[in-house]
Structures are given as C-alpha cells and as structure tokens.
Design a protein around this motif. Structure first.
Motif, PDB file in Angstrom:
ATOM      1  N   LEU A  59      94.053  28.656 -29.340  1.00 61.56           N
ATOM      2  CA  LEU A  59      93.003  29.632 -29.074  1.00 61.56           C
ATOM      3  C   LEU A  59      93.526  31.052 -29.247  1.00 61.56           C
ATOM      4  N   ARG A  60      92.705  31.893 -29.844  1.00 58.93           N
ATOM      5  CA  ARG A  60      93.051  33.306 -29.947  1.00 58.93           C
ATOM      6  C   ARG A  60      92.960  33.953 -28.569  1.00 58.93           C
ATOM      7  N   GLN A  61      93.577  35.111 -28.427  1.00 55.87           N
ATOM      8  CA  GLN A  61      93.669  35.755 -27.123  1.00 55.87           C
ATOM      9  C   GLN A  61      92.318  35.966 -26.455  1.00 55.87           C
ATOM     10  N   PRO A  62      91.289  36.462 -27.153  1.00 58.83           N
ATOM     11  CA  PRO A  62      89.986  36.621 -26.477  1.00 58.83           C
ATOM     12  C   PRO A  62      89.423  35.296 -25.984  1.00 58.83           C
ATOM     13  N   LEU A  63      89.628  34.241 -26.753  1.00 61.20           N
ATOM     14  CA  LEU A  63      89.120  32.927 -26.334  1.00 61.20           C
ATOM     15  C   LEU A  63      89.919  32.389 -25.160  1.00 61.20           C
ATOM     16  N   GLN A  64      91.212  32.697 -25.119  1.00 59.03           N
ATOM     17  CA  GLN A  64      92.020  32.308 -23.961  1.00 59.03           C
ATOM     18  C   GLN A  64      91.503  32.991 -22.705  1.00 59.03           C
ATOM     19  N   GLU A  65      91.207  34.279 -22.813  1.00 60.92           N
ATOM     20  CA  GLU A  65      90.707  35.030 -21.662  1.00 60.92           C
ATOM     21  C   GLU A  65      89.355  34.475 -21.207  1.00 60.92           C
ATOM     22  N   ALA A  66      88.506  34.111 -22.173  1.00 61.63           N
ATOM     23  CA  ALA A  66      87.200  33.553 -21.832  1.00 61.63           C
ATOM     24  C   ALA A  66      87.348  32.199 -21.141  1.00 61.63           C
ATOM     25  N   LEU A  67      88.261  31.360 -21.633  1.00 61.26           N
ATOM     26  CA  LEU A  67      88.472  30.051 -21.007  1.00 61.26           C
ATOM     27  C   LEU A  67      88.988  30.213 -19.583  1.00 61.26           C
ATOM     28  N   ASP A  68      89.851  31.197 -19.354  1.00 61.53           N
ATOM     29  CA  ASP A  68      90.337  31.450 -17.992  1.00 61.53           C
ATOM     30  C   ASP A  68      89.178  31.769 -17.049  1.00 61.53           C
ATOM     31  N   ILE A  69      88.184  32.487 -17.563  1.00 58.83           N
ATOM     32  CA  ILE A  69      87.029  32.826 -16.732  1.00 58.83           C
ATOM     33  C   ILE A  69      86.225  31.576 -16.397  1.00 58.83           C
ATOM     34  N   VAL A  70      86.039  30.712 -17.403  1.00 54.63           N
ATOM     35  CA  VAL A  70      85.337  29.450 -17.147  1.00 54.63           C
ATOM     36  C   VAL A  70      86.083  28.650 -16.080  1.00 54.63           C
ATOM     37  N   ALA A  71      87.413  28.608 -16.206  1.00 53.88           N
ATOM     38  CA  ALA A  71      88.223  27.873 -15.235  1.00 53.88           C
ATOM     39  C   ALA A  71      88.071  28.476 -13.833  1.00 53.88           C
ATOM     40  N   LYS A  72      88.122  29.781 -13.771  1.00 57.35           N
ATOM     41  CA  LYS A  72      88.040  30.462 -12.471  1.00 57.35           C
ATOM     42  C   LYS A  72      86.673  30.244 -11.813  1.00 57.35           C
ATOM     43  N   LEU A  73      85.605  30.416 -12.597  1.00 62.81           N
ATOM     44  CA  LEU A  73      84.266  30.304 -12.018  1.00 62.81           C
ATOM     45  C   LEU A  73      83.878  28.861 -11.734  1.00 62.81           C
TER      46      LEU A  73
END
Length: 921
Positions: free
Chosen positions: A48-62
């Motif tokens: 995953l590219r960096q923006p997609l990594q950051e987005a996945l982290d948000i999904v994980a967190k929420l």
C-alpha cells in the motif's frame, strides 16, 4: 529517516505479556497490538502507498471504537468518531459511515481490498456489499475482486484468501448461487447502482404486481435475496465514487440494507447540491498528490510560444492544437520506447485524448485525423471515436477497452462527453480540449482521466514519461489566471511554452549496438549481396553460428570455473558454450541445416572468442545494494538534577448529599486494599508505550534509567508512602522525562553496502536514444553553441564499445575526444543505463557512470562533474557507491589475474582536449 525507523519500531511492538527480568513474578501487560499486526501485514502484502496506509490505520482505529452492530446508537457512534476526527459532523446515513477523499490514481480500489481484508482478519466480518456507479466500474470491480489471474487483483499476497477465495456475488449471479452460503466463506456482493435501483422497481405480470427482482424469493435460499442481505448481522458496505450515492433515492435504498458500517471513497466529496460531505475522516487531494510528486503524473498546461489567436479561424486553431499534440505525442512515444529498452520495463504505447463539443464536431475531427491531409495519413486506422453514435459498435468497444495493450493500434481517442468514472487507463499522455467551454473547469475535470502512471503506479524520474500534457493554446492566459487561485487544482500544475522550431523536427530512435553486433550487421549486408545461393547460404551459416556463440557467452560467465574472458579459451569451457549453442540451434525445430550451423560454429569458436575479447571491457556483474539501517539507543546515565522534583497531591474522596443543603464532605483515601505494581514496573510500563522503545531489546537500559530516577525521587521523600504516592501520581511524567533523555541518545547507522555476489564479465549493453533528422556529427566537430550538444549524436569512434554516442555536455564530448586520441587508452565506453546495477540513496536510485576506460594495467570508472558540485551530498553518495563497486570488482579480479578497478571524479574545468588521460589519473 528517523521517522521511518520509529514507524518500523512501532510495527514490531509486543504481542504477548513480557516477563520483567528484574522481577520474574511480574509481567507487563502491554497494550494489545493485534490490530497493528494485521494492519501492518496487510500494508506490506498489498504494497500500500503511504496515503492508503494512513487510511487503513483509520479504518482499524475506528473499527475498534464503533460497535459494528445493527441499529447502533448513531449519536454515540458519531461522538466516538469525533474524539479522533472532530471535523465529522454527521454520518449522513442511518448507519455509521465514514468517507475517504482520495485523488484519482492513488489507488482507491486497492484500499477497498485492504479494508475487506482487515475487517475479515481482525473483526471476523464475512459479508461485504460494494456499490459501483456505472457499468465500467462495475465490470472493473468484478475483475479486481474476483479474478486472481488479473494483474490488478486486490487480494494478491493475502495468504488467507488463497484457499478461501472470497465468493463474488454480482447482479447476474445472485439468484443462482445455491451452494454459496457456508460459514467459512467471505462474501463480496458487487452491484452496479443502476442495476441496484432498477431491481428495486416492482413489475406487473398478468395484472398482478410483483416484488422487485432482487426481493423475489430464491429457490436456493428459501427467502428473498433482499431479506437475506438486510438480515445479515455483519454487512459492511463500500461505496466507490461515493458522491454518486448521496441522492435521496440512493440514500434510501442503501439505508434499507442496514449495514453495520459504511466506507465511502471518492475523489470529489461533494453531493448533488454542491455541499461538501460531512463524514470525511481522511483527505488526500489531487493538490496534495501533485505536491508529493509520487503517485500521479505531473500535469502540465502547454501552448505554443508567441501564439496569437487573432486572425485565425476556430478551425485553424483546432488544427494547430492537434498538430502540436501529435508532436508531443510522438516525442513521448519515443521516450517510452527508450525507457523500456534501457531499463527492461514493459513497452507502453501512449495515446492522445481529443475532447469535442458534440457528435457532429467529433465526426468532423475524426474524418480529418483519419485522412491523408493529417500527417500524410500516418494516423489512418489509428483513431477512435467514442460517443453515443458509436457505443453499439463491438469492434470500437473492444479497441476502447484494450487501449492499454501495446499491440492495440489506436493512438488517438475522440470523445464528446467526459469519459466515465472508472475508465482506468495509465497510458493517456496528451489531452486536447476542443470544446468551447470554461477552459479551467474543463481541464480540471479532464486531467483525472490521465493521471495514472503506467509503471507500477510510480514515477520513473524521466520528465516526459511522468508528465500529462494538456494543450490550451487559445485559453492559455485564462487558465494561468485561474491558476492564481490557491483553491484551484491548476495552481499545482506546471505551464509550458512550446518552441515552434522544437515542434517541427520529428525525432527518430537510434539503437547503438555493441561493436561486435555492428560487425555482424555489416557482415549480414554483405551476405545479402551474394548472388550464388549456395555461397550465400554458407556465409549465412557462418554468421548464424557466430551470433549463437555470442548469445551463449554471457550465460557461461555465470557458471563455476569461469572467472575471466581468458577462460573462454579453455577446452572444457568451449564445450559448455557449444552445448548452449547446440540447444539454441536445435531447439524446437527440424532445420536441415542445424547440424551444418553447429559444425560451422565449432570451427569459428576460437577466432570469434579472440575477436570478442578484443572488443569488450571485462565488467564484473555486481548487484550493489545498501543494507537496512540499524537504529538503537546508546547506554547512558540519567541526568536527574532537572525534571524529577515532584510533590504528592492530596487524595480525597468527595461526598455530596443529594437532598437538603447538599452538603459536601471529604475523607482521605486509605491505601492497601490491593497491591499495585512496584514503582519500577509502573514507570517501565509507561515507557514502553513510546513506539521507538522495544522492551525485549532495551529492558536492561529501561530498568537502569528507571532505577536512577526512582533513587533520586526517593531521596526527596523520607516517607515511603509519600514516595509511592508520587510515583503513582506522576508515573507518566517521570517516564516522559526519561524518554526525552533517551531521545538524545537515539542513533541511526548509515546504510552500508552489503557484500555482493560477484560474477565475471557481462555483455556490453546496447545504447538507445533519439536524434533529430540531420543530427549526426563527427566527434571531432566543434559544436557551437555548446547547448546543441545534448541534441546530437556523435560518430567516428574507433576505440569505443559502440559506434555512436550522445553526450549530456561539452565536457563529456571533450573527454571522449581525449580517450579516442590517447595512446594509453586501449578501450573505452559510455555505459548504457542497464550496464551497471549500482544503487544509492537508500536503494531508491541507480548510479550510471559517465565512462569506463581500460588501460594496460587498470580499468577506470570515470565521472565528470561541475566543479562547484564536487562536494555536494549527492555527488559524494554516488562516489561512495562507485568506489564500493570498484573495491569488490578489484577483489574479484585480483584473485583471477584480472585488472584492478579505480574510480576517478573529474571537475569539468579540468577537462580540455589538449590534456592526456594520464593527467587526470
């Protein structure tokens, strides 16, 4: 770099309870990082590219904060999201739904695949519903999610889905998949929103109203598919191009599904009324993508220099724009071919998109481009018109769908309306808007169709290959004016004025093979002139045999016992080479001349090897890469004079009466009802929450520093109870002060080069470049102005490994003159891009030396550089890489009777044609 190391350390946080070496009976209950583990594994497996990594982290967190249940209290769910993302003011749906605003070309579909994978692995969710806004995206999503053989399959690398491949349910098969529903399966429903809505319309048969097709009873399920979906307790809905599902009808239909979570993805988070979405948790806009310069092409607005529209008809302006677009197109096409040849990358054929105002206009433009009037008929049969008048033509549809294939003949696409969302191509390089519309709006809407990058979604570093050009001759000034608006995407675009003289000459590709291959080509031309068929065949046999030997030689260099070119003359090596030749000549054919070819090759071997040795510089094959950097905390003693003076706070229980005067009273806290962790364990438990600190690696240091802090604090408090109270109340602050000092002792090593495997000689790679007609010169010619030198091809070399070269500067041309005319130089060459595999800048860049020079006792790697850049970090990094290569090459050749390698860096102001090569050495 330090941030990267910290991120890496955070990824290797702890997953179990860790034993305290200072107190075996105590174990530190570290926070659960299963989420991080799964998320990080998905990031790595899916690249995953960096923006997609950051987005996945948000999904994980929420997904941890939200209950993921039907009929969730929306207000509580909203408050849970707002704790981390206060900008979210409303889900805008009857279920928790979060939106990711991500620019076109960055990889929204891949993010959807990552979300499905994470929610399945971490939360056990097995049911997903993906909405597509149109047929194009619908068909693409079915391939992306359902075809493991597809190049863009979103689950590639996910081991859990190899034997348990997700079941894909579509608008075509949902009523037939009877054996579909097993508990072990992951089920992904993919529906086209148009299909979805039409299937929710009732019909009549024989005067009797029927339920919409999607709601009819299924003979396989025993209930309606619609009811089946709405009854699922773990349904997650993913909305591609989410701005298409904010209309009232779409909202209502989606709400009826009652999903536990919605994930929305769009590049334009604006609803049909022009209002921004209220549930955006993450934004990676096109403007940000352009600033980062990583994931999309660099769009540029181009006009012809000194262009004046006054006095020109609309038809004349259009023809000029089309001609200039073709000039850019041909130049880009040549650059893509060169890039593929020089790097081994795939061949990519670019195409031009022409946007017309209506079908009549499109037909007129099509007729013009497809005629002999346009570039002498060069593009006849290579142009495609796509609009409502051609949409039912199957051949046109096939060509349109296959535009990315290199063997597709189409190079120009003419379109009337905006191309559909999801038209996912990466080889669109030139756009010509001919519509009479607001130029800035048209460009902003149009560039999204051409931003994708063809080489693994990454920029190459070659300007012409990483650029999307929009022709805007007649609107250039208005577009520039709009670009002054900081809110406009145009503000992030570059502007180009094309020189008319540069547009006229059409460059041609030049392939400069090695001297050995050139000699073969000359021999082939002579053979073609032989009239006697038998003699011509005999000569051709001799040539074919030589080529077979030369083809086999580099592969022999990888075998045991072959370490230098001289080894090629050994009888046992000759037999190996001839075995390879035999395999080549007899492979898959019944040529009656194969045996004759083989005998001719055997007889020609010794002389050919001698000639080959004389025309090649012995360059060892070394893949030189940098190892991973090492990060660590140095051992040190804690400085306690500042930051560790704490006074205990009073601990009281407040009691307020609920009636009467509501009197307030308080009593002191009596400790001892349960035993807390030791002071040291409390501090260490706080320290290991910092992402850089690995308990397993630094436990000794952590307890040492903690003990030093506690000894100082204890010295300030005679009462042991007061001491314990201070530690309990200030444990986070104490850990913070220790951590601050640890940060000053954090070290990161330089990335050193690992010892490579060294193989003997490699073949001399061919050169590939472009030249304008009449652009060849003899290397002895004086070129003025010197700025013309990079545009010319130079010939006349006798010692070089190739017969033609291009030079980037006058310095390089002059140095080549020195090499050709110095008796000390035996052979030299300008290495092609893929001749060496030397990496630097954390392995992100490849080093290409200017020259390789062989003398009687040494082989030199030479770099000429501007005198004021000799000590720059980039030059020194390249120098380190080159010297490391020379070190390993010399070690190898020293053990096999070869010549040592040396690296020489030469300032440009020392290079003059009256110098000798020995002067520089």
């Amino acid at each position: 770099m330090r941030r990267q190391i910290w991120t890496w350390m955070n990824q290797v946080k702890f997953q179990t309870r860790k034993k305290n070496p200072h107190n075996p009976d105590f174990s530190i209950n570290l926070f659960d990082t299963t989420m991080n583990k799964n998320a990080n594994q998905i990031k790595q497996r899916l690249s995953l590219r960096q923006p997609l990594q950051e987005a996945l982290d948000i999904v994980a967190k929420l997904s941890d904060k939200l209950p993921l249940q039907k009929d969730t209290d929306l207000q509580q769910a909203l408050e849970a999201v707002q704790e981390s993302y206060p900008q979210v003011s409303d889900f805008e749906r009857e279920f928790p739904s979060i939106c990711f605003s991500i620019a076109t070309g960055v990889g929204k579909t891949r993010l959807m695949g990552a979300c499905v994978t994470y929610l399945y692995l971490e939360k056990g969710i097995r049911n997903f519903f993906i909405l597509a806004p149109n047929l194009t995206i619908y068909e693409k999503l079915m391939e992306d999610f359902g075809n493991p053989a597809y190049a863009k399959y979103v689950f590639s690398g996910i081991g859990e889905f190899v034997h348990n491949k997700p079941v894909i349910i579509t608008g075509e098969n949902y009523a037939q998949l009877g054996g579909l529903f097993r508990d072990s399966e992951v089920r992904i429903n993919i529906f086209n929103v148009a299909k979805f809505n039409s299937d929710n319309k009732g019909t009549k048969k024989g005067g009797v109203s029927l339920a919409p097709r999607i709601k009819r009873l299924s003979e396989y399920l025993g209930q309606s598919y619609w009811n089946y979906l709405t009854d699922l307790q773990d349904l997650v809905i993913l909305m591609d191009e989410a701005h298409r599902y904010h209309a009232d009808k779409s909202k209502k239909a989606i709400n009826e599904l009652k999903p536990v979570l919605g994930i929305e993805l769009t590049a334009t988070p604006i609803d049909e009324k022009g209002n921004a979405f209220k549930n955006i948790v993450y934004e990676y806009s096109l403007a940000r993508a352009l600033e980062d310069g990583k994931y999309v092409k660099n769009p540029a607005i181009a006009t012809r220099k000194n262009f004046r529209a006054q006095g020109l008809s609309a038809d004349e302006i259009e023809k000029i724009k089309l001609e200039d677009a073709i000039s850019i197109h041909q130049d880009t096409k040549a650059e893509l071919i060169l890039y593929a040849r020089n790097t081994g990358a795939k061949l990519v054929k670019p195409f031009v998109l022409v946007v017309c105002r209506d079908i009549t206009h499109a037909s007129e433009v099509y007729a013009y481009i497809n005629s002999t009037e346009f570039y002498g008929g060069q593009y006849k049969g290579k142009v495609l018109q796509i609009d409502s008048s051609t949409k039912k033509d199957e051949e046109i549809d096939r060509q349109f769908v296959e535009l990315e294939k290199y063997d597709n003949e189409i190079e120009i696409v003419i379109h009337v309306n905006m191309l559909k969302e999801g038209w996912d191509v990466s080889n669109l390089y030139t756009i010509v808007p001919l519509r009479a519309a607001n130029a800035s709006i048209l460009i902003e809407q149009t560039i999204g169709r051409g931003l994708r990058l063809p080489f693994n979604g990454e920029r190459t570093g070659v300007d012409k290959i990483d650029k999307l050009t929009v022709i805007a001759h007649d609107n250039f000034e208005s577009v520039i004016a709009e670009a002054q608006n900081p809110e406009s995407v145009l503000n992030k675009m570059s502007f180009i004025q094309l020189d008319e003289q540069e547009l006229k000459p059409k460059t041609e590709l030049v392939f400069s093979p090695s001297v050995t291959e050139v000699s073969f080509s000359r021999e082939e031309k002579l053979i073609a002139k032989i009239e006697d068929q038998a003699k011509r065949r005999e000569a051709q046999v001799g040539l074919d045999s030589k080529r077979a030997i030369i083809k086999a030689i580099p592969t022999i260099g990888k075998m045991e016992g072959v370490r230098t070119l001289a080894d090629l003359s050994k009888p046992e090596v000759k037999e190996r080479v001839m075995y390879q030749v035999k395999q080549e000549l007899f492979s898959g054919q019944t040529d009656i001349f194969a045996e004759q070819d083989y005998q001719a090759a055997y007889e020609a071997y010794d002389k050919l090897v001698t000639d080959y040795t004389q025309n090649i510089i012995e360059i060892p094959r070394i893949d030189l890469v940098q190892e991973e950097a090492r990060a660590w905390f140095e051992d040190f003693d804690l400085f306690t004079d500042l930051g560790f003076d704490f006074k205990p706070l009073s601990e009281e229980i407040m009691i307020q009466e609920l009636t009467g005067d509501r009197k307030i009273d308080s009593i002191g806290v009596v400790h001892g009802a349960f035993r807390r962790d030791t002071p040291a364990n409390q501090i260490v438990a706080e320290l290991i929450n910092y992402p850089e600190i690995d308990y397993d690696e630094y436990s000794e240091l952590l307890f040492k520093l903690t003990q030093q802090a506690l000894e100082y604090i204890q010295s300030q408090h005679d009462d042991p109870e007061q001491f314990r109270l201070v530690v309990k109340q200030y444990r986070k602050h104490i850990a913070s002060e220790i951590y601050k000092q640890m940060r000053t002792h954090f070290r990161i090593s330089d990335r050193e080069y690992g010892e490579p495997k060294v193989l003997p000689f490699v073949k001399i790679e061919d050169w590939n470049f472009t030249v304008v007609p009449g652009g060849r010169r003899h290397y002895k010619d004086v070129i003025k102005p010197a700025s013309l030198i990079p545009k010319l091809v130079f010939t006349g070399f006798e010692k070089a490994g190739h017969l033609e070269y291009k030079f980037d500067s006058g310095t390089e041309k002059d140095f080549a003159f020195i090499l050709e005319n110095d008796n000390e130089v035996l052979k030299w060459l300008r290495p092609a891009q893929n001749q060496f595999r030397i990496y630097w800048a954390n392995n992100s860049k490849q080093y290409y030396p200017d020259f390789v020079v062989e003398t009687s006792d040494t082989i030199y790697m030479i770099e000429t550089k501007a005198a004021d850049q000799m000590e720059t970090a980039e030059v020194l990094d390249k120098k380190k890489a080159a010297e490391t290569y020379c070190l390993y090459a010399s070690r190898f050749t020293a053990g096999h009777g070869g010549k040592p390698w040396k690296y020489v860096l030469i300032p440009h102001d020392e290079v003059s044609v009256n110098r000798s090569f020995g002067y520089f050495i």
